[in-house]
Every structure is written in structure tokens, then in C-alpha cells.
Design a protein around this motif. Structure first.
Motif, mmCIF file in Angstrom:
data_model
loop_
_atom_site.group_PDB
_atom_site.id
_atom_site.type_symbol
_atom_site.label_atom_id
_atom_site.label_comp_id
_atom_site.label_asym_id
_atom_site.label_seq_id
_atom_site.Cartn_x
_atom_site.Cartn_y
_atom_site.Cartn_z
ATOM 1 N N PHE A 1 11.633 39.452 40.993
ATOM 2 C CA PHE A 1 10.874 38.225 40.720
ATOM 3 C C PHE A 1 9.435 38.565 40.331
ATOM 4 C CE2 PHE A 1 14.334 36.542 43.261
ATOM 5 C CZ PHE A 1 14.613 35.338 42.641
ATOM 6 N N ARG A 2 8.947 37.862 39.335
ATOM 7 C CA ARG A 2 7.568 38.069 38.912
ATOM 8 C C ARG A 2 6.598 37.399 39.882
ATOM 9 N NH1 ARG A 2 8.109 37.043 32.338
ATOM 10 N NH2 ARG A 2 9.458 38.863 31.947
ATOM 11 N N GLU A 3 5.402 37.918 39.929
ATOM 12 C CA GLU A 3 4.396 37.347 40.812
ATOM 13 C C GLU A 3 4.178 35.877 40.476
ATOM 14 O OE1 GLU A 3 -0.270 38.105 42.175
ATOM 15 O OE2 GLU A 3 0.731 39.468 40.744
ATOM 16 N N GLY A 4 4.222 35.047 41.495
ATOM 17 C CA GLY A 4 4.014 33.621 41.309
ATOM 18 C C GLY A 4 5.288 32.828 41.123
ATOM 19 N N ASP A 5 6.420 33.507 41.031
ATOM 20 C CA ASP A 5 7.690 32.794 40.852
ATOM 21 C C ASP A 5 8.084 32.123 42.171
ATOM 22 O OD1 ASP A 5 10.363 31.951 40.395
ATOM 23 O OD2 ASP A 5 10.713 33.591 38.999
ATOM 24 N N GLU A 6 8.052 30.801 42.173
ATOM 25 C CA GLU A 6 8.341 30.048 43.391
ATOM 26 C C GLU A 6 9.782 30.190 43.854
ATOM 27 O OE1 GLU A 6 7.246 26.074 42.406
ATOM 28 O OE2 GLU A 6 5.139 26.571 42.035
ATOM 29 N N ARG A 7 10.650 30.620 42.970
ATOM 30 C CA ARG A 7 12.069 30.718 43.328
ATOM 31 C C ARG A 7 12.359 31.865 44.279
ATOM 32 N NH1 ARG A 7 13.708 30.287 37.056
ATOM 33 N NH2 ARG A 7 12.210 32.005 37.112
ATOM 34 N N ALA A 8 11.465 32.835 44.349
ATOM 35 C CA ALA A 8 11.670 33.942 45.284
ATOM 36 C C ALA A 8 11.784 33.430 46.715
ATOM 37 C CB ALA A 8 10.537 34.942 45.162
ATOM 38 N N GLU B 1 17.082 31.717 38.572
ATOM 39 C CA GLU B 1 17.165 30.275 38.834
ATOM 40 C C GLU B 1 18.364 29.888 39.686
ATOM 41 O OE1 GLU B 1 16.303 26.223 38.775
ATOM 42 O OE2 GLU B 1 15.022 27.850 38.044
ATOM 43 N N LEU B 2 19.491 30.595 39.534
ATOM 44 C CA LEU B 2 20.759 30.123 40.101
ATOM 45 C C LEU B 2 21.386 31.061 41.126
ATOM 46 C CD1 LEU B 2 22.255 29.038 36.657
ATOM 47 C CD2 LEU B 2 21.269 27.501 38.365
ATOM 48 N N PRO B 3 20.627 31.857 41.865
ATOM 49 C CA PRO B 3 21.285 32.762 42.820
ATOM 50 C C PRO B 3 22.013 31.992 43.913
ATOM 51 C CG PRO B 3 18.950 32.647 43.306
ATOM 52 C CD PRO B 3 19.160 31.921 41.995
ATOM 53 N N LEU B 4 23.138 32.517 44.333
ATOM 54 C CA LEU B 4 23.930 31.956 45.429
ATOM 55 C C LEU B 4 24.468 30.568 45.096
ATOM 56 C CD1 LEU B 4 21.697 33.053 48.459
ATOM 57 C CD2 LEU B 4 23.343 34.405 47.141
ATOM 58 N N GLU B 5 24.705 30.307 43.824
ATOM 59 C CA GLU B 5 25.293 29.038 43.405
ATOM 60 C C GLU B 5 26.634 29.249 42.698
ATOM 61 O OE1 GLU B 5 22.537 26.128 41.670
ATOM 62 O OE2 GLU B 5 20.874 27.337 42.453
ATOM 63 N N ASN B 6 27.216 30.432 42.886
ATOM 64 C CA ASN B 6 28.556 30.763 42.382
ATOM 65 C C ASN B 6 28.639 30.847 40.862
ATOM 66 O OD1 ASN B 6 29.314 30.816 45.028
ATOM 67 N ND2 ASN B 6 30.747 29.114 44.930
#
Length: 462
Positions: free
Chosen positions: A300-307, A405-410
């Protein structure tokens, strides 16, 4: 009736009697059950609810089994416990599972149980007196659910039996494995019908039912999977142009337990703690440590809220680690009612960006706008055409965006299959696979029932 709540238990008995241990998990249904049950529109409605309910099973979206085949199979999440249950999950994760693996068989059986429940109602639907509008609506819902089940089956096993009627056991043996294009054609027909028969939205009391947008979104994914980029773009653009869905300000809001089935969700399998029969344990939990691949965490890039969505939380009173995106306070029974997102708007935008790029790269075309809508929502600066100067660079950026964006969503295993990246992605985390590993083994119980090497052969390598 909100389909979060349990349908009549008598109906469950009727339909479960149709699901034994024979081929495709089917046994004959007695004439009184089938003939006498479907008398009114309410009977049909309850039977449609029963078809949805199979999606809540622990073998599909209510537990871990389907995720073992679609998410742990990829390069983001790993099972690190070879001792648990004789390694049946670990072996799937490490490409060691054979045709007798119970998880693989359970998913097969539950998908075909779902298909059978849909077929059972579709066969009887013309005999029940109701308005044309209601009949088309129920047919659309059933065909959406059937299409979703087949979409999993064909990606997991390749050629599979294509069963579109509720046959008895002897007739079902005539359904041999059908070529992949024929299975996809049937899926497309179901979703085409559902897209025109279903409403754009439902009242709050009907939360969880399939919609026209969900049907078109899934149809776009089906086309994209087959490399039919023009039709994929057409279906997905219809979803965007409908203006029914939008990206929420943050991914955290999408997964807020107090904000489920929000404007970003096209379709989710719904659960609730208001009914103990529709609770479940935590999704993607671990009691032995972090199960997220370290190189993925660091990507993840710095600032990526998805982390933050994959950071692990320990619920009070447990030693379990749960990813933040699926964390919810437990009920008095120790379970949760978190919905599982099957298809959301961010996925649609990224699929549309992918389809348009594959049709023809354009440095400043709409594809870049769709990609950037998701990218900047995560708190990152927009991509410029100079950063994605050609089709390959754009292709790589979309796949990476889906990964963030979609980790752990199959979605991850299917994304790797569709883009031809499975071998290289797994090699990067120390797992070498062959082309045979791209499909799962047909459950050995099914192969033995058929005993037909020509019409029902095992997949190569097993």
C-alpha cells in the motif's frame, strides 16, 4: 418480508429433502411435496427466499469454505495451520488438495443445491396464479441466484453439468460436464432476463433481493471473464448511467456495520443477529497470527486509507484476529450479522476501466476517470496519463487497484485467472503452480457416481 429473516421452517424441510448425497446432491422429491406445496404466490415467495438462503450457508458466503477456494487460493491471505482438520484448508491454500478434499466437495454440493432450489421453483412457477409482473420478478430473482452459483462453478471447475430443470436422480445422471462456453451462455441468458425483470431498487423491507443493477453488474463481470470487452463495457456502463449507485466517501463507511447495504452495494448476502439462525462467526479470522501476506501489507502506498481495512482486531474476550473491514461487535451468542458484499460499485468502476482499456488504450479516455474515482477515494493523488503511458501500464494499474480495493471479498483468485497472472503472483510469494492447478478437482464422489471417463472425467492433474 425482509430476507434477512428466516423463511418458514416447513419449507426448509421440503427443500432439504431434495438434497441428499447422490449426484449433484439431488434425490427425487416426492410428488405430494412438489405438487401440493406451490399453491399460492406466498408459497412461491417463501421458496424464492429458500433459494437465497443457501447463499448464507457456511459453505458459501456465511463461512469460510468458498473463501478458501476464491481468496485464500490467491496471494493475499494464507492459511498457516497445517494441523487443523488434517490440513484440509491448508492444502487448498498450498495447492496440495486432492479430489477427496471435504471443503471442495462441500462447495460443489452447496452450489448445486442452490441451483436445484432455483430450478425447483422455476419449474413450478407457471402453475401458480399470480400477476405477470410478480411471476417475472420471482423468475428474475431465481435466475440471478442460479447465474451466481454457476459463475462460481465454471470458474472453479471449468466444464460442469448444466442443469436447468429440477430433475430426479436418474435424469440428473444424463447431465454430463458441458463445455465452458455453453455454461457461460446459460449464465448470460439468466442475467439478461433478470436485468429486465427486476426493479432498480427495493423498499427497505425487501433488503437483500437481487436488482436490475446487480444483474447487469454480474453480467458485465461474466463478459469480462470471457474477454468479451465490448459487451462487458456495455453492461457496466448501464450500471453507471443508472445513477442508482455511488462511491461512498471512504471504504470504511462501506463496511460500517451500522451502514450495511448502502449505496455502494449492488448485491450482498445479508445476515442479522436479530435471528440466531442467520448469524455467523467472523469472516477471515485467525487464532494463530496474521494471515495476510507481508508483501501485500507493504504494497500500500503512503496515505492509502484502505490499508487500515486489513488491520487485525482482537474482539474482547477472544484470541481471534479479525480484519477491520469485517469487524462487528458480537451478539450475546458470540456471533455477528455482517453482510458479505458480492458486488459493489467500486468493483464495477474498475471492471469498466479494465474493459475499456482492453478495447483500446486511450491516455485521457473515460477509463482513466473510472480508475481514478476509486484511486482518489482512497486518499491517493490521481494517476496522470504520463504515469500510465500505454495499455500494459494501465492494465497493471487496474489489477493492482483491484488488489488494494477488494481484498478478502472473494475476487482475487478469479482476477488472477482472468488476467493470466496466477502463476506469477503465486511464484512471487513462494508457491509454484502448474496449469493443472488453475482448476480444482471434481469431487471424487461425483466421479465415482458417474464412472464415465468420457462424459464426466476428472480434471487433469488429479
Amino acid at each position: 418480508m425482509n430476507i434477512r429473516y428466516l423463511f418458514p421452517s416447513l419449507l426448509v424441510l421440503f427443500l432439504l429433502q431434495a438434497c441428499g448425497d447422490d449426484f449433484l446432491n439431488l434425490t427425487p422429491v416426492s410428488a405430494p411435496n412438489v405438487t401440493n406445496f406451490y399453491q399460492t404466490e406466498n408459497d412461491v415467495r417463501n421458496a424464492v427466499n429458500a433459494a437465497y438462503s443457501t447463499l448464507q450457508s457456511g459453505d458459501l458466503y456465511g463461512g469460510r469454505d468458498l473463501s478458501d477456494l476464491t481468496e485464500y487460493r490467491g496471494d493475499i491471505a494464507f492459511d498457516n495451520d497445517p494441523s487443523a482438520s488434517s490440513g484440509i484448508r491448508f492444502n487448498i491454500d498450498r495447492f496440495l488438495a486432492g479430489s477427496t478434499n471435504e471443503i471442495i466437495e462441500d462447495v460443489w454440493q452447496r452450489l448445486y443445491q442452490t441451483i436445484y432450489r432455483c430450478n425447483l421453483v422455476l419449474d413450478r412457477l407457471p402453475e401458480v396464479v399470480m400477476s405477470t409482473e410478480a411471476a417475472q420478478q420471482y423468475e428474475g430473482e431465481l435466475r440471478f441466484v442460479r447465474a451466481l452459483a454457476y459463475f462460481h462453478a465454471v470458474q472453479l471447475w471449468g466444464p460442469v453439468p448444466l442443469v436447468l430443470t429440477a430433475d430426479d436422480t436418474e435424469t440428473s445422471r444424463l447431465h454430463l460436464r458441458q463445455p465452458v462456453p455453453e455454461v457461460y451462455a446459460a449464465i448470460e441468458q439468466d442475467l439478461d432476463f433478470a436485468a429486465t425483470a427486476l426493479p432498480a431498487s427495493w423498499p427497505a423491507a425487501e433488503t437483500g433481493r437481487a436488482t436490475a443493477g446487480a444483474s447487469r453488474g454480474l453480467l458485465g463481470k461474466v463478459y469480462l471473464t470471457q474477454g468479451d470487452y465490448g459487451r462487458a463495457a456495455g453492461a457496466l456502463e448501464t450500471v453507471v448511467e443508472s445513477q442508482v449507485y455511488r462511491l461512498l466517501p471512504s471504504v470504511a463507511e462501506v463496511f460500517d456495520p451500522a451502514n450495511e447495504y448502502n449505496e455502494e452495494i449492488l448485491f450482498a448476502v445479508v445476515f442479522t443477529t436479530a435471528n440466531t439462525a442467520e448469524e455467523h462467526g467472523y469472516f477471515f479470522n485467525s487464532a494463530i497470527g496474521d494471515f495476510i501476506e507481508p508483501t501485500y501489507r507493504s504494497s500500500f502506498r503512503e496515505g492509502d486509507e484502505r490499508a487500515a481495512t486489513i488491520e487485525l482486531i482482537t474482539p474482547p474476550g477472544t484470541a481471534t484476529l479479525v480484519p477491520a473491514k469485517y469487524f462487528e461487535e458480537r451478539s450475546t451468542t458470540g456471533n455477528v450479522g455482517t453482510d458479505f458484499p458480492v458486488l459493489r460499485y467500486a468493483d464495477v468502476l474498475l471492471m469498466l476501466a479494465e474493459a475499456l482499456n482492453e478495447e483500446g488504450y486511450s491516455p485521457d479516455g473515460p477509463a482513466l476517470g473510472y480508475l481514478n474515482a476509486v484511486h482518489t477515494r482512497a486518499g491517493l493523488p490521481a494517476y496522470t496519463p504520463a504515469e500510465l503511458p500505454d495499455q500494459l501500464a494501465f492494465r497493471n494499474a487496474v489489477l493492482q487497484e483491484r488488489c488494494w480495493e477488494l481484498p478478502l471479498e472473494n475476487h482475487r483468485w478469479y482476477d488472477l485467472l482472468r488476467t493470466g497472472r496466477a502463476s506469477s503472483a503465486l511464484a512471487a510469494v513462494g508457491i509454484d503452480i502448474s496449469n493443472d492447478d488453475l482448476l480444482f478437482p471434481i469431487p471424487n464422489s461425483q466421479v465415482l457416481i458417474y464412472d464415465n471417463p468420457d462424459g464426466f472425467a476428472q480434471n487433469p492433474g488429479y
